[in-house]
Enzyme design. Sequence first.
Site, PDB file in Angstrom:
ATOM      1  N   TYR A  56      51.671  38.341  43.630  1.00 55.20           N
ATOM      2  CA  TYR A  56      50.278  38.784  43.540  1.00 55.20           C
ATOM      3  C   TYR A  56      50.168  40.170  44.168  1.00 55.20           C
ATOM      4  O   TYR A  56      50.069  40.313  45.387  1.00 55.20           O
ATOM      5  CB  TYR A  56      49.344  37.817  44.278  1.00 55.20           C
ATOM      6  CG  TYR A  56      49.285  36.421  43.714  1.00 55.20           C
ATOM      7  CD1 TYR A  56      49.711  36.127  42.428  1.00 55.20           C
ATOM      8  CD2 TYR A  56      48.776  35.379  44.487  1.00 55.20           C
ATOM      9  CE1 TYR A  56      49.640  34.845  41.917  1.00 55.20           C
ATOM     10  CE2 TYR A  56      48.697  34.092  43.988  1.00 55.20           C
ATOM     11  CZ  TYR A  56      49.134  33.824  42.709  1.00 55.20           C
ATOM     12  OH  TYR A  56      49.069  32.544  42.211  1.00 55.20           O
ATOM     13  N   HIS A 132      56.836  28.542  41.690  1.00 57.55           N
ATOM     14  CA  HIS A 132      55.686  29.040  40.932  1.00 57.55           C
ATOM     15  C   HIS A 132      55.702  28.572  39.482  1.00 57.55           C
ATOM     16  O   HIS A 132      54.649  28.284  38.905  1.00 57.55           O
ATOM     17  CB  HIS A 132      55.662  30.568  41.005  1.00 57.55           C
ATOM     18  CG  HIS A 132      54.294  31.152  40.923  1.00 57.55           C
ATOM     19  ND1 HIS A 132      53.973  32.371  41.478  1.00 57.55           N
ATOM     20  CD2 HIS A 132      53.162  30.723  40.345  1.00 57.55           C
ATOM     21  CE1 HIS A 132      52.701  32.638  41.249  1.00 57.55           C
ATOM     22  NE2 HIS A 132      52.190  31.664  40.553  1.00 57.55           N
ATOM     23  N   SER A 210      42.335  27.550  39.509  1.00 58.76           N
ATOM     24  CA  SER A 210      41.317  27.814  38.474  1.00 58.76           C
ATOM     25  C   SER A 210      40.365  26.631  38.320  1.00 58.76           C
ATOM     26  O   SER A 210      40.098  26.181  37.202  1.00 58.76           O
ATOM     27  CB  SER A 210      41.985  28.143  37.131  1.00 58.76           C
ATOM     28  OG  SER A 210      42.779  29.292  37.223  1.00 58.76           O
ATOM     29  N   PRO A 211      39.813  26.102  39.422  1.00 55.69           N
ATOM     30  CA  PRO A 211      38.983  24.899  39.341  1.00 55.69           C
ATOM     31  C   PRO A 211      37.635  25.116  38.669  1.00 55.69           C
ATOM     32  O   PRO A 211      36.950  24.139  38.350  1.00 55.69           O
ATOM     33  CB  PRO A 211      38.803  24.497  40.806  1.00 55.69           C
ATOM     34  CG  PRO A 211      38.905  25.788  41.553  1.00 55.69           C
ATOM     35  CD  PRO A 211      39.951  26.576  40.820  1.00 55.69           C
ATOM     36  N   GLY A 215      36.033  31.041  36.611  1.00 55.95           N
ATOM     37  CA  GLY A 215      34.685  31.490  36.930  1.00 55.95           C
ATOM     38  C   GLY A 215      33.619  31.083  35.941  1.00 55.95           C
ATOM     39  O   GLY A 215      32.421  31.148  36.247  1.00 55.95           O
TER      40      GLY A 215
END
Length: 336
Positions: A56, A132, A210-211, A215
């Site tokens: 990242y 990952h 990414s719950p 967004g």
Amino acid sequence: MNSRTLGADLNVSAIGLGCMGFSHAYGPPTEDDEAIQAIRTAFDMGYTMFDTAETYGTAEDPHHNEKLVGEALKDVRSQVQIVTKFGIRFDKTSKAVNKPLIPDARPETIRASVEGSLRRLQTDHIDLYFQHRVDPKVEPEAVAQVMADLIREGKITHWGISEVSEDYLRRAHRVCPVTAVQNRYSMMARWHESLFPVLEELNVGFVAFSPMANGLLTGAYGKGEQFDPKLDYRSAMPQFTQEAAKKNQELLYLLQGLAVQRNATPAQISLAWMLCKKPWIVPIPGSRKTERMQENAGAADIVLTNEEVAAIDQALSSIPMSAVFGGTEVVSRETK
């Protein structure tokens, strides 16, 4: 904030903070001082689990995010759980904003990665070290053996696997017990629920990234939203197209209605729904705004009954939804 236990004994805040967006994938990176202050503010709110990865970063600094997290948390290190990841690099030859991933879980690569992460995070150990992405060229037993060695050496205390299949998980777990898997999970992305019985059997936790469908489920994005095609992954995600905005109206109405009933926000309902499904699910929403962090933290206080969760599940299975981003393409390192 309430805490939860992943695996046998890793206690973390019920909601963690996904830190990626400070550096990567959601538009221009946040200024360092502002990002560090935001991460510290999250700690003050009760967050103890902070998720990052060696990849990242920014164009100028590919490992930028780990450095931010390490700097922000160095003086409260004993009170937090730092999560980072190894095992991928980006295909820099691609012109896509969301560049394909090249997996590499060779033991020598893992060894180099853990040393780099420890240095950037300014710590002597990593609390939860995720593979990952699965590397099809390295057997799960080989990866698990390296993890067992790193645990014995004190460089990591727990490990996990992201985007994992049942077979890979079982094989790895037999060599070195897995504490958690980290998979995409939201009201729009429920395909990993089939893994839940296996996780319960093995006593493995589930970290949900990414719950809120990147967004969308916050209800904050309107029709015709524009994202930077050079820096923002959302510019290429199917749930943010004009057609998707129409198709997802019923889903957003459902969330808004539930939010009104609970005097909550759609984001909080999205998180509460998964928190109340299983006691070993920990979502890690990413936000750069402290007010959103506070809002997300409030979801841990919302209790939905089993009947309410089941009713939401039934509704989600019957209403129309657009396609949702399902993950970055993975390519072989042999050709790159």
